[in-house]
Design an enzyme around this catalytic site. Structure first.
Site, short mmCIF file in Angstrom:
data_model
loop_
_atom_site.label_atom_id
_atom_site.label_comp_id
_atom_site.label_asym_id
_atom_site.label_seq_id
_atom_site.Cartn_x
_atom_site.Cartn_y
_atom_site.Cartn_z
N HIS A 14 38.18 30.85 47.14
CA HIS A 14 39.37 30.40 47.86
C HIS A 14 39.69 31.29 49.06
CE1 HIS A 14 40.95 28.05 44.10
NE2 HIS A 14 40.01 27.40 44.75
N ASP A 33 42.74 38.51 46.69
CA ASP A 33 42.81 39.97 46.83
C ASP A 33 41.41 40.58 46.74
OD1 ASP A 33 42.15 40.83 44.00
OD2 ASP A 33 43.89 39.57 43.60
#
Ligand SMILES: [Zn+2]
Length: 235
Positions: free
Chosen positions: A112, A97
């Protein structure tokens, strides 16, 4: 860790626990499921080859959830630290996010990948992306229909590992927030930080498999522990 003076360079590793309080779920290692999907189906290159529609739909949904979520007190506190801290600082997040950025943090590294980014397998370009990938939009650069989520899947190499390791080598303090410490390579960061003689602090909801490696572990929700710790650092 009462005395924080003498610290100039900080590396902060964040994981699912910091965004869970903003309502975002991630992969759970204990049952291998992510939003009721088997992780190998939605977060591996083989899963994408087998059923690209399922994978694109899955990340289309994650993208919507990310945009609907709001940064919480922990993200806001880290942004405040980033703004005020004169020394080196790097927020290495395992989360996809953008809540750190929306809270105002600048020194953020997404090891990631990012939910709001698309990666073209034809030309390698990356694009900010807020819409769907399911209907096969063309790459804005090369025009090929070859966009995939810009996410590091299982079996793929996390991004910018050299930069992360260099930062840890120079760190005086390594802080792990809301992550189990169970998944390599992130699990190795604390060990590397210790061999670089950094102090190590864990802020987590519960004791983790990696807790034994830390000089200090504080238990509780990130939205409480992180603002308290940031106040200590800026005092
Ligand atoms: Zn392209």
């Amino acid at each position: 860790m009462r005395r924080m003076h003498g610290i100039r360079n900080i590396v902060i590793l964040t994981g699912a626990g910091i965004s869970a309080e903003s309502g975002l779920c991630t992969f759970r290692a204990d049952d291998g499921l992510w939003e009721d999907h088997r992780v190998e189906d939605v977060a591996s290159p083989a899963g994408f080859r087998r059923d690209p529609g399922l994978v694109q739909r899955f990340y289309d949904e994650r993208r919507k959830n990310i945009m609907a979520a709001e940064p919480n007190a922990a993200h806001l506190a880290l942004a405040k630290l980033d703004e005020a801290w004169d020394g080196e600082l790097l927020i290495v997040t395992q989360n996809i996010d953008d809540l750190n950025e929306r809270a105002g943090a600048k020194r953020v590294l997404h090891m990631h990948g990012e939910g709001l980014s698309a990666w073209c397998l034809a030309c390698g370009a990356r694009h900010p992306w807020t819409g769907t990938l399911l209907d096969g939009p063309p790459c804005p650069v090369c025009g090929e229909v070859a966009l995939r989520p810009d996410i590091v899947w299982f079996g793929e190499m996390p991004y910018e590992m050299d930069r992360i390791f260099n930062a840890i080598t120079r760190a005086d303090l390594f802080v792990s927030i809301g992550t189990s410490g169970a998944v390599y390579p992130a699990a190795g960061f604390v060990q590397q930080a210790k061999s670089a003689r950094a102090r190590t602090l864990e802020l987590n909801l519960e004791r983790s498999q990696g807790s034994a490696w830390f000089d200090e572990t504080r238990l509780g929700p990130a939205s409480e522990l992180v603002p308290e710790w940031v106040e200590e650092m800026l005092r």
